[in-house]
Design an enzyme around this catalytic site. Structure first.
Site, mmCIF file in Angstrom:
data_model
loop_
_atom_site.group_PDB
_atom_site.id
_atom_site.type_symbol
_atom_site.label_atom_id
_atom_site.label_comp_id
_atom_site.label_asym_id
_atom_site.label_seq_id
_atom_site.Cartn_x
_atom_site.Cartn_y
_atom_site.Cartn_z
ATOM 1 N N SER A 126 8.452 -2.558 4.934
ATOM 2 C CA SER A 126 7.568 -1.296 6.265
ATOM 3 C C SER A 126 6.260 -1.496 6.136
ATOM 4 O O SER A 126 6.122 -2.238 4.796
ATOM 5 C CB SER A 126 8.182 -0.344 5.077
ATOM 6 O OG SER A 126 7.471 0.826 5.875
ATOM 7 N N TYR B 218 8.484 6.266 -1.868
ATOM 8 C CA TYR B 218 8.631 5.640 -0.553
ATOM 9 C C TYR B 218 8.062 4.350 -0.164
ATOM 10 O O TYR B 218 8.180 3.221 -0.534
ATOM 11 C CB TYR B 218 9.002 6.727 0.255
ATOM 12 C CG TYR B 218 9.524 5.138 1.851
ATOM 13 C CD1 TYR B 218 10.262 5.505 1.912
ATOM 14 C CD2 TYR B 218 7.771 4.900 2.546
ATOM 15 C CE1 TYR B 218 11.080 4.754 3.414
ATOM 16 C CE2 TYR B 218 9.200 3.737 4.028
ATOM 17 C CZ TYR B 218 9.678 3.556 4.278
ATOM 18 O OH TYR B 218 10.528 2.958 4.959
#
Length: 255
Positions: free
Chosen positions: A137, A150
């Site tokens: 990401s 995350y």
């Protein structure tokens, strides 16, 4: 050993969003594809609708990671491409972040890619054209508040990618990471709706003023955009690409 015409892929988190788009693109490319997800009726139904082999597993469990590789190989006769895509999101400040949720997120998004890669390694190197594609990401590069687990997992996944690439090169196995910006998936749509309620603005305003504020291109990506990049990385043409961290982020990290 699978032939070039019979290459086999396993995509985790493969019954929705980016994972499903990658699985379907691989099918179009001529691969036989298994998708892994939590064993739920709706996940099995999606896999059946698209002619995908379904493997039900909880990636938070070590034994399920090993079983998933064994089942994929048994069902499809080998394994050439592993896509580590599965993940989930929880938003909370570090001071209040639930410890069990932190543990669960790290298990699914960092430990599981390591375990799946480890268990798949003999199969991926046997074909001489193996590929591991880790879906990281933009948060593998930079941080945002309230996303500590995350962000930590996605940073770690880039480190795992680079290390595995160095170890796999002589065996014909490439290991790369794809780092998307915001993609129009049910997860992101849900986040926009939640922020719209909190901020008292429309979801469209959240998209433009919050999620795309730092982007050069003011438009959300689609899952198919990520699948197109994964298609190239998985292809024989990408044989010389390994250890790469490929940003497809609308210019989000260019600042």
């Amino acid at each position: 050993m699978t032939t070039q015409q019979q290459r086999v892929a396993l995509v985790t988190g493969g019954t929705g969003g980016i994972g499903l788009a990658i699985a379907r693109r691989f099918q179009d490319d001529g691969l036989r594809v298994a998708v892994l997800d939590l064993d739920r009726p709706e996940a099995r139904e999606v896999a059946a609708q698209h002619g995908l082999t379904f493997i039900g597993a909880d990636l938070g469990k070590r034994e399920d990671c090993r079983r998933a590789i064994d089942e994929a190989v048994a069902a499809l006769g080998g394994l050439d491409v592993l896509v580590n895509n599965a993940g989930f999101q929880h938003i909370a400040p570090v001071a209040d972040f639930p410890e069990d949720t932190w543990d669960a997120m790290l298990r699914v998004m960092l430990t599981a890619p390591f375990l799946l890669s480890r268990y798949a390694w003999p199969h991926l190197t046997r074909s001489g054209q193996g590929r591991i594609i880790n879906i990281s990401s933009i948060h593998g590069h930079v941080a945002s508040p309230f996303k500590s687990a995350y962000v930590s997992a996605k940073h770690g996944l880039i480190g795992l990618t680079r290390t595995a690439a160095l170890e796999a090169g002589e065996q014909g196995l490439t290991v790369n990471a794809i780092c998307p910006g915001y993609v129009r998936t049910p997860l992101v749509t849900g986040q926009m709706e939640a922020q719209a309620r909190t901020r008292g603005i429309s979801p469209e305003e959240v998209e433009q003023k919050v999620m795309l504020e730092s982007a050069a291109i003011k438009q959300l990506l689609n899952p198919e955009d990520i699948a197109a990049l994964a298609s190239y990385v998985a292809s024989p043409a990408a044989w010389g690409m390994t250890g790469a961290v490929l940003d497809i982020d609308l210019g989000w990290t260019a600042r």
